[in-house]
Design a protein around this motif. Structure first.
Motif, PDB file in Angstrom:
ATOM      1  N   VAL A 131      -6.258   5.765   0.897  1.00  0.00           N
ATOM      2  CA  VAL A 131      -5.688   4.310   1.455  1.00  0.00           C
ATOM      3  C   VAL A 131      -6.453   3.056   0.788  1.00  0.00           C
ATOM      4  O   VAL A 131      -5.935   2.128   0.028  1.00  0.00           O
ATOM      5  CB  VAL A 131      -5.533   4.236   3.067  1.00  0.00           C
ATOM      6  N   VAL A 132      -7.940   3.057   1.002  1.00  0.00           N
ATOM      7  CA  VAL A 132      -8.829   2.250   0.417  1.00  0.00           C
ATOM      8  C   VAL A 132      -8.987   2.088  -0.929  1.00  0.00           C
ATOM      9  O   VAL A 132      -8.876   0.958  -1.364  1.00  0.00           O
ATOM     10  CB  VAL A 132     -10.318   2.374   1.119  1.00  0.00           C
ATOM     11  N   LEU A 135       0.757  -1.096  -0.046  1.00  0.00           N
ATOM     12  CA  LEU A 135      -0.059  -0.027   0.120  1.00  0.00           C
ATOM     13  C   LEU A 135       0.721   1.212  -0.263  1.00  0.00           C
ATOM     14  O   LEU A 135       0.551   2.092  -0.617  1.00  0.00           O
ATOM     15  CB  LEU A 135      -0.975   0.078   1.254  1.00  0.00           C
ATOM     16  N   ALA A 136       1.940   1.305   0.892  1.00  0.00           N
ATOM     17  CA  ALA A 136       2.671   2.359   1.003  1.00  0.00           C
ATOM     18  C   ALA A 136       3.501   2.627  -0.521  1.00  0.00           C
ATOM     19  O   ALA A 136       3.453   3.698  -1.104  1.00  0.00           O
ATOM     20  CB  ALA A 136       3.936   2.215   2.014  1.00  0.00           C
ATOM     21  N   LEU A 137       3.850   1.595  -1.149  1.00  0.00           N
ATOM     22  CA  LEU A 137       4.526   1.947  -2.530  1.00  0.00           C
ATOM     23  C   LEU A 137       3.310   2.514  -3.817  1.00  0.00           C
ATOM     24  O   LEU A 137       3.611   3.194  -4.275  1.00  0.00           O
ATOM     25  CB  LEU A 137       4.952   0.667  -3.044  1.00  0.00           C
ATOM     26  N   GLU A 138       2.227   1.824  -3.385  1.00  0.00           N
ATOM     27  CA  GLU A 138       1.111   2.130  -4.272  1.00  0.00           C
ATOM     28  C   GLU A 138       0.685   3.698  -4.162  1.00  0.00           C
ATOM     29  O   GLU A 138       0.455   4.303  -4.943  1.00  0.00           O
ATOM     30  CB  GLU A 138      -0.145   1.315  -4.094  1.00  0.00           C
ATOM     31  N   ARG A 170      -6.775  -0.978  -5.997  1.00  0.00           N
ATOM     32  CA  ARG A 170      -5.832  -1.159  -6.981  1.00  0.00           C
ATOM     33  C   ARG A 170      -5.033  -2.575  -6.790  1.00  0.00           C
ATOM     34  O   ARG A 170      -4.497  -3.077  -7.843  1.00  0.00           O
ATOM     35  CB  ARG A 170      -4.721  -0.040  -7.298  1.00  0.00           C
ATOM     36  N   LEU A 171      -4.477  -2.496  -5.567  1.00  0.00           N
ATOM     37  CA  LEU A 171      -3.676  -3.941  -5.280  1.00  0.00           C
ATOM     38  C   LEU A 171      -4.624  -5.120  -5.353  1.00  0.00           C
ATOM     39  O   LEU A 171      -3.893  -6.073  -5.681  1.00  0.00           O
ATOM     40  CB  LEU A 171      -3.176  -3.767  -3.864  1.00  0.00           C
TER      41      LEU A 171
END
Length: 349
Positions: A314-315, A175-178, A320-321
């Motif tokens: 974040v959601v 998530l952080a990378l995204e 996307r992930l």
């Protein structure tokens, strides 16, 4: 491991057969030697074989040595690169130093013993670098294992807890990378997220393991675990992000969370990300009181709580992930149970 114990692989590239024969004879006793009689052949060998050290002549009729070594840097960056050159090649030499990351250049004609000494020292340096890399990986893994074991101890004991904290780690990092966090910081955030519930070490087992609903007094004690987590993590600067996550992972973006009722960007990004990762994993995991929700069901619930419990950005990153397969990959690698699919019956979460 010394250079005598390691059978290093050397590649010599030169269009003069006599030079190649001389180099082969000089080094074949101690090393595994490959030769190429042109720049083109050298590049082909670099495509199919791995080498520890590459020495190339500069002036060759087809592909120049600086191009060979630049190709080597791009495709085998850990290999040591040495250029053989004449004084008239200084312009090419400067370009090669800048573009091909030379370890050293050797001018022609060279002294055979000096060349052997250069190669030996270069490979000793490479061997030491590999030892340090191995030790660093082992220390990093030992540290990660220790953090995980500590988290399992405080989380409480069910067999899936180790999988849970590792999934939270990898969801947090992804998530952080995204969301644009630099890779090294994202990796650190993932590891620090493992410690989000470290404060539960201070919670009595009678509360932590209670199968029934907590009463008001017990819930009041449970709500102090973020405070306890900060206390356990101390003031070491390395754990600053872990303290952020431990302190704030129960805060809600609308200000309704605890312990401080922080809202929006008052909550550190690390905590907003780790909170979403933790809740998503709890929803999609099998627990004694519930079956796992499907990914789609968990995301739908989190959509409903965007702007309330969760940061909407974040959601959307979680969506996307899911779309790019990252979530499923993490589940498959770290899940102790069958990965839930859409349509699985939902029990009370």
């Amino acid at each position: 491991m010394s250079t005598e114990e390691e059978k290093f692989r050397l590649l010599f590239v030169d269009d003069e057969a006599d030079i190649l024969d001389s180099l082969r004879r000089s080094f074949r006793r101690d090393y595994e030697v490959f030769t190429a009689n042109s720049g083109t052949q050298g590049i082909e060998l670099l495509k199919s074989e791995q080498f520890d050290l590459i020495i190339s002549d500069q002036r060759m009729p087809d592909v120049m040595g600086d191009a060979v070594l630049k190709f080597a840097m791009e495709h085998q960056p850990k290999a040591i690169r040495i250029l053989l050159t004449g004084y008239s090649d200084m312009e090419s030499l400067v370009r090669c130093v800048n573009e091909a990351g030379l370890y050293k250049y050797i001018t022609k004609p060279w002294e055979p013993e000096n060349l052997r000494l250069t190669v030996m020292r270069a490979l000793e340096s490479l061997s030491l670098e590999r030892k340090l890399d191995t030790a660093s990986r082992q220390l990093k893994q030992a540290y990660l294992d220790a953090v995980t074991m500590l988290s399992v101890a405080c989380e409480g004991k069910d067999e899936d807890t180790g999988f849970h904290v590792r999934r939270v780690q990898h969801y947090t990092e992804a998530l952080a990378l995204e969301l644009g966090v630099p890779a090294q910081e994202a990796e650190h955030m993932g590891v620090m997220s493992i410690l989000h519930d470290i404060g539960k070490l201070y919670i009595p087992d009678s509360i932590l393991k209670k199968p029934a609903k907590l009463d008001d007094e017990e819930f009041k004690i449970m709500r102090r675990h973020p405070e306890f987590g900060v206390r356990i993590l101390g003031d070491n600067p390395f754990y600053e992000m872990a303290r952020e996550i431990a302190a704030c992972h129960h805060e809600n973006v609308d200000g309704s969370g605890y312990p401080k009722g922080l809202a929006g960007e008052q909550i550190p990004l690390s905590a907003r990300i780790a909170k979403a990762a933790d809740v998503f994993d709890a929803l999609t995991s099998k627990r004694p009181y519930k079956e796992p929700w499907s990914i789609e069901q968990a995301l739908a619930m989190m959509d409903e709580q965007s702007g309330r419990q969760f940061d909407g950005v974040v959601v959307q990153g979680l969506h996307r992930l899911h779309a790019n397969g990252t979530i499923l990959r993490i589940m498959q690698e770290y899940h102790a149970h069958e990965v839930p699919q859409a349509g699985v019956p939902v029990f009370a979460a």
